[in-house]
Design an enzyme around this catalytic site. Sequence first.
Site, PDB file in Angstrom:
ATOM      1  N   HIS A   1      -8.439   3.661   4.044  1.00 15.54           N
ATOM      2  CA  HIS A   1      -8.592   3.961   4.824  1.00 15.54           C
ATOM      3  C   HIS A   1     -10.680   4.290   5.594  1.00 15.54           C
ATOM      4  O   HIS A   1     -10.964   3.795   6.263  1.00 15.54           O
ATOM      5  CB  HIS A   1      -8.336   5.105   4.973  1.00 15.54           C
ATOM      6  CG  HIS A   1      -6.667   5.294   4.441  1.00 15.54           C
ATOM      7  ND1 HIS A   1      -6.033   5.277   3.712  1.00 15.54           N
ATOM      8  CD2 HIS A   1      -6.340   6.289   5.630  1.00 15.54           C
ATOM      9  CE1 HIS A   1      -4.838   5.436   3.866  1.00 15.54           C
ATOM     10  NE2 HIS A   1      -4.845   6.245   5.359  1.00 15.54           N
TER      11      HIS A   1
ATOM     12  N   CYS B   1      -3.340  -1.009  -2.926  1.00 13.12           N
ATOM     13  CA  CYS B   1      -3.806   0.212  -2.571  1.00 13.12           C
ATOM     14  C   CYS B   1      -5.086  -0.009  -3.877  1.00 13.12           C
ATOM     15  O   CYS B   1      -4.440  -0.169  -4.832  1.00 13.12           O
ATOM     16  CB  CYS B   1      -2.358   1.277  -2.920  1.00 13.12           C
ATOM     17  SG  CYS B   1      -2.834   3.151  -3.110  1.00 13.12           S
TER      18      CYS B   1
ATOM     19  N   ASP C   1       0.572  -1.621  -0.079  1.00 13.01           N
ATOM     20  CA  ASP C   1       0.394  -0.460   0.158  1.00 13.01           C
ATOM     21  C   ASP C   1       0.700   1.342   0.045  1.00 13.01           C
ATOM     22  O   ASP C   1       1.836   0.930   0.205  1.00 13.01           O
ATOM     23  CB  ASP C   1      -0.350   0.064   1.112  1.00 13.01           C
ATOM     24  CG  ASP C   1      -1.571   1.374   1.329  1.00 13.01           C
ATOM     25  OD1 ASP C   1      -2.626   1.040   0.440  1.00 13.01           O
ATOM     26  OD2 ASP C   1      -1.797   1.981   2.832  1.00 13.01           O
ATOM     27  N   SER C   2       0.450   2.323  -0.005  1.00 14.95           N
ATOM     28  CA  SER C   2       0.964   3.339  -0.895  1.00 14.95           C
ATOM     29  C   SER C   2       1.607   4.000   1.289  1.00 14.95           C
ATOM     30  O   SER C   2       2.610   4.768   1.170  1.00 14.95           O
ATOM     31  CB  SER C   2       0.033   4.786  -0.668  1.00 14.95           C
ATOM     32  OG  SER C   2      -0.884   5.021  -0.180  1.00 14.95           O
TER      33      SER C   2
HETATM   34  N1  DGL Z   1      -3.781   4.210   0.561  1.00 14.67           N
HETATM   35  C1  DGL Z   1      -4.234   5.017  -0.591  1.00 14.67           C
HETATM   36  C2  DGL Z   1      -5.893   4.019  -1.617  1.00 14.67           C
HETATM   37  O1  DGL Z   1      -6.692   3.413  -1.834  1.00 14.67           O
HETATM   38  C3  DGL Z   1      -4.991   5.586   0.561  1.00 14.67           C
HETATM   39  C4  DGL Z   1      -3.640   6.414   0.651  1.00 14.67           C
HETATM   40  C5  DGL Z   1      -3.530   7.885   0.099  1.00 14.67           C
HETATM   41  O2  DGL Z   1      -3.662   8.023  -0.834  1.00 14.67           O
HETATM   42  O3  DGL Z   1      -2.282   7.030  -0.576  1.00 14.67           O
HETATM   43  O4  DGL Z   1      -6.189   4.582  -2.912  1.00 14.67           O
END
Ligand code: DGL
Length: 271
Positions: free
Chosen positions: A190, A77, A14-15
Amino acid sequence: MAPLRKTAPIGVFDSGLGGLTVFKTLARRMPEESLVYFGDTAHVPYGSKSPEAVTRYSVAVARFLAAKGIKLLVVACNTSSAVALPAIRRAVEVPVVGVIEPGARAALSVTHGGRIGVIGTEATMSSGAYPRALGALGARVKTVSQACPLFVPLVEEGWWRGRVTETVARRYLAPLRRARVDTLILGCTHYPYLKPVLARVMGARVRLIDSAEETALQTESALEKIGLRASSGRRGRRDFYASDAPERFRRLARRMLGYAVPQVKLHAFDS
Ligand code: DGL
């Protein structure tokens, strides 16, 4: 590439921290599987970046995890799944599971009126990935999309409920309420933390879709198909990496997972 082993870990990427929602579901459904999680905390948020940048970061993380000997990669992500999945699939040899198609599938299994709302980051919404995935599944549905950029910082701040969060949610979700959607895809890692607020704002008749369960199911069946499910009996390893500020990751991970993460290793990229 050396032959993959059943005991090899599943990579989860994930980011940042949000993908822990998917990690948690995978760990609960498949406790015997080893999991290695990477949070690209040096580059978060992906949601406000260009598809080119998100693709570059995602491919670097995917390659890092592939070098750790993973047997499958889960791109937890949504933003990365929306814009970088083809590039990630070209970059690694292991099977790759994204979160968009499972989320679309889950929404189609519950919608009764075919009016589906989708919320996510700006990058995910402008990619059109969810309407495309719904279309590819042969669905004739009406979709209404809304970017909700303030939700990610609110969740990371721990403001999962309360007046401020509810005010923000009411403003973002107004067009979806007006469109009378019957199902709402939480198209961002999130957002599951905001479920109680989102449910109150949307009303009890709207089904909220969190793609984590469906993603875990697809992961399980992908592993079964290639004969690489770990044998049950022993609990798998849990490893965590972050590309910046591992201590902050550890602190927030405790809140988001509901239990302490023993160690978060730092792996910084050059760019
Ligand atoms: N993990 C990102 C998503 O699911 C959310 C957080 C980000 O913008 O990096 O899109």
